[in-house]
Design an enzyme around this catalytic site. Structure first.
Site, PDB file in Angstrom:
ATOM      1  N   ASP A 189       0.901  -1.354   0.056  1.00  0.00           N
ATOM      2  CA  ASP A 189       0.026   0.028   0.002  1.00  0.00           C
ATOM      3  C   ASP A 189       1.067   1.247   0.023  1.00  0.00           C
ATOM      4  O   ASP A 189       2.150   1.289   0.526  1.00  0.00           O
ATOM      5  CB  ASP A 189      -0.746   0.138   1.281  1.00  0.00           C
ATOM      6  CG  ASP A 189      -1.426   1.061   1.548  1.00  0.00           C
ATOM      7  OD1 ASP A 189      -2.035   2.065   0.782  1.00  0.00           O
ATOM      8  OD2 ASP A 189      -1.377   1.648   2.770  1.00  0.00           O
ATOM      9  N   ASP A 231       0.083   4.996   1.182  1.00  0.00           N
ATOM     10  CA  ASP A 231      -0.052   5.926   2.078  1.00  0.00           C
ATOM     11  C   ASP A 231      -0.407   5.189   3.398  1.00  0.00           C
ATOM     12  O   ASP A 231      -1.260   4.330   3.734  1.00  0.00           O
ATOM     13  CB  ASP A 231      -1.429   6.800   2.048  1.00  0.00           C
ATOM     14  CG  ASP A 231      -1.622   8.178   2.596  1.00  0.00           C
ATOM     15  OD1 ASP A 231      -0.826   9.042   2.387  1.00  0.00           O
ATOM     16  OD2 ASP A 231      -2.507   8.215   3.298  1.00  0.00           O
TER      17      ASP A 231
HETATM   18 MG   LIG Z   1      -3.091   3.010   3.804  1.00  0.00          MG
END
Ligand SMILES: [Mg+2]
Length: 258
Positions: free
Chosen positions: A13, A15
């Site tokens: 992922d 962020d």
């Molecule tokens: Mg995230």
């Protein structure tokens, strides 16, 4: 990139996992990812579009070309826009998936529903059309922060969004859509399966897929891919934690094997 662990890919992922929330990647983390890529095949899967992902993961050069060549795979918009070795390998969007007729039916019904809705205040931008979804807000997205806070409180008592979602879900069940309530004032509408697991269709060649994400709990945007039986899921709390866990899983193993 020969000599990397065959059949294994590590997905991240963006962020909260490779970067602090809404921040750019640090030089140290960028270097770590490049070192990791010498050992394993590496991909990133973010919910944002490629421009935003490039801003977060790019070096000084913030053009989109930098990020797509820094990783073996880059999946923007959960994989609706997919790159492999710097080349575009797939592109999908909500409009072409549904077709104009069905899309119009959905938008018309939604706007009628909002028009008939008696809530204390309304502002503008009730539907925001995005490439992979519709974002629907009964109060309207361009309300002020104060109005947002008020709506959130009002919604907790009157269940405006959840009632609206159950009506839409019933009315459009033939379209196989997912309705996801998030944030303070809106909910998202997108086809079933258009979460982060969407990118897995491009990874048939990898029997072992690891995924690292920070929002792996139910309702979080990493939940489906974390829980998928095609992946080995790892929950992280920060980029530093991501690096630590990767060292343990992949770098220590490599050193031991050598
Ligand atoms: Mg995230």
């Amino acid at each position: 990139m020969t000599g990397r662990m065959p059949g294994l890919i590590v997905l991240f992922d963006v962020d909260g996992t490779l970067t602090a929330p809404r921040k750019a990647i640090t030089p140290k983390m960028l270097q770590f990812m490049q070192d990791l890529r010498k050992v394993v095949t590496v991909g990133v899967v973010g919910g944002s579009d490629l421009v935003k992902i490039s801003e977060q993961l790019g070096k000084s050069d913030t053009s989109c070309c930098a990020v797509i060549s820094d990783y073996d795979y880059v999946f923007a918009e959960n994989g609706l826009v997919a790159y492999k070795n710097g080349e575009l390998i797939g592109k999908q969007n909500f409009k072409s998936f549904l077709g104009e007729e069905k899309l119009k039916e959905l938008i018309n019904f939604t706007l009628h529903y909002i028009a008939d809705l008696d809530i204390p205040i309304k502002r503008g931008t009730f539907i925001e059309f995005r490439s992979g979804m519709l974002n629907v807000s009964p109060i309207g997205r361009n309300c002020s922060q104060e109005e947002r806070d008020e709506f959130e409180k009002y919604d907790k008592v009157h269940n405006i969004r959840s009632k609206m979602v159950s009506v839409l879900r019933e009315k459009f069940k033939h379209l196989n859509l997912t309705f996801s309530i998030g944030g303070q004032i809106s909910f998202d509408v997108f086809p079933q399966g258009w979460d982060k697991t969407y990118c897995l269709r491009y990874l048939e060649d990898f029997p072992e897929i690891h995924f690292f994400g920070d929002k792996t709990y139910k309702g979080g945007n990493d939940y489906e891919i974390y829980e998928s039986e095609r992946t080995v899921g790892h929950t992280v709390t920060s980029p530093d934690d991501t690096a630590e866990q990767c060292k343990l899983h992949f770098l220590a193993k490599q050193a031991g094997d050598a």
